[in-house]
Design an enzyme around this catalytic site. Structure first.
Site, PDB file in Angstrom:
ATOM      1  N   LYS A   1       0.524   5.077   6.655  1.00  0.00           N
ATOM      2  CA  LYS A   1      -0.011   5.878   5.546  1.00  0.00           C
ATOM      3  C   LYS A   1       0.664   7.239   5.541  1.00  0.00           C
ATOM      4  O   LYS A   1       1.377   7.615   6.476  1.00  0.00           O
ATOM      5  CB  LYS A   1      -1.530   6.066   5.672  1.00  0.00           C
ATOM      6  CG  LYS A   1      -2.346   4.788   5.782  1.00  0.00           C
ATOM      7  CD  LYS A   1      -2.307   3.949   4.517  1.00  0.00           C
ATOM      8  CE  LYS A   1      -3.089   2.644   4.684  1.00  0.00           C
ATOM      9  NZ  LYS A   1      -2.901   1.735   3.527  1.00  0.00           N
TER      10      LYS A   1
ATOM     11  N   SER B   1       0.792  -1.229   0.000  1.00  0.00           N
ATOM     12  CA  SER B   1       0.000   0.000   0.000  1.00  0.00           C
ATOM     13  C   SER B   1       0.823   1.279   0.000  1.00  0.00           C
ATOM     14  O   SER B   1       0.311   2.343  -0.347  1.00  0.00           O
ATOM     15  CB  SER B   1      -0.949   0.017   1.211  1.00  0.00           C
ATOM     16  OG  SER B   1      -0.219   0.154   2.415  1.00  0.00           O
TER      17      SER B   1
END
Length: 283
Positions: free
Chosen positions: A162, A91
């Site tokens: 993230k 990701s």
């Protein structure tokens, strides 16, 4: 007379003739000029080690104590200062790759500082990305937490890494007429996004509440991030107090040892206006 002479010549300290001979052999073994200190004989354990019997019990105890102290130091270090995390997914490519072990700076936001746009952060997604789970086996959980704290196991399923795209008060929109993400009306050139990915395949227009973060993965097509939780409680926003720390270094594998590169993509973005309503995106 002969008998008396023989007694006179014998060394009184030698005892018997055999004893004299034994003393000379002992001295010869030590070498000339050497004397033996009774304390040099050592303990029975040391004697056994010299004889090839292997490490003694006391040696094992010392080794165990030193090893335990080192593990305790690393656990304290990872809890309060810097913690390794294993990257299990794609990701955050190309910034972070599967199998990377990153070092997360847990002091980055401890003294009044808060996450900024562009920071790569690790956070606990409980309540924002995942639902609260009933407690499991405490022993298994403790062992896993210890292994994860040393970077030897994957992080908890509630931990995520993230990039911060919006902070409290920001208006984050995707996408403008040119297909770019905008923050407070300013287009952001996201050079860190995976080559070939669009800024987002899901359109959104949100205002980040105070003390919350809007986060996205760099590999947008492979990242489950704030966009996927727009309809969840909290709207996909991560509470600032759930942030574990900032990912500052890639520590492993050795070929990828480097700092997590900072970005200037948000330098032109103005501070969020009072009231938290950012400008409309440029078209």
């Amino acid at each position: 007379m002969d008998t008396e002479a023989q007694h006179t010549e014998r060394d009184p300290s030698s005892g018997t003739e055999d004893g004299s001979r034994s003393a000379r052999v002992s001295e010869d073994a030590q070498g000339p000029g050497e004397t033996r200190d009774p304390g040099d004989a050592g303990t029975a354990e040391e004697t056994a080690e010299r004889a090839g019997a292997g490490p003694s019990a006391s040696t094992w105890r010392r080794t165990a104590l030193v090893g335990g102290a080192c593990v305790m130091f690393l656990l304290l270090l990872s809890h309060f200062v810097m913690q390794p995390f294993l990257i299990p997914s794609r990701s955050m490519e190309p910034t972070l790759q599967v199998g990377d072990r990153i070092l997360v700076n847990k002091l980055a936001y401890r003294f009044g500082s808060e996450p900024e746009r562009g920071d790569v952060v690790v956070f606990d997604g409980t309540g924002s990305f995942v639902r609260e789970q009933p407690p499991g086996d405490p022993v298994t959980g403790l062992l896993h937490d210890g292994a994860a704290a040393l970077g030897l196991a994957e992080p908890d399923e509630t931990d995520f890494v993230k990039r911060v795209v919006g902070v409290g008060g920001d208006r984050v929109v995707c996408c403008d007429a040119d297909g770019r993400l905008t923050v407070n009306g300013v287009p952001v050139q996201e050079w860190y996004v995976k080559l070939g990915d669009r800024p987002s395949s899901v359109p959104f227009d949100i205002v980040v509440p105070p003390d919350r973060l809007w986060v996205m993965g760099d590999h947008r097509s492979q990242s489950s991030d704030s966009r996927d939780h727009l309809g969840s409680p909290g709207g996909g926003m991560v509470p600032v107090d759930r942030v574990v720390g900032r990912a500052d270094w890639i520590a492993w594998p050795l070929g990828r040892w480097t700092t997590v590169q900072e970005t200037d993509a948000f330098d032109a973005v103005p501070a969020a206006p009072a009231g938290g309503h950012g400008a409309a995106p440029h078209g």
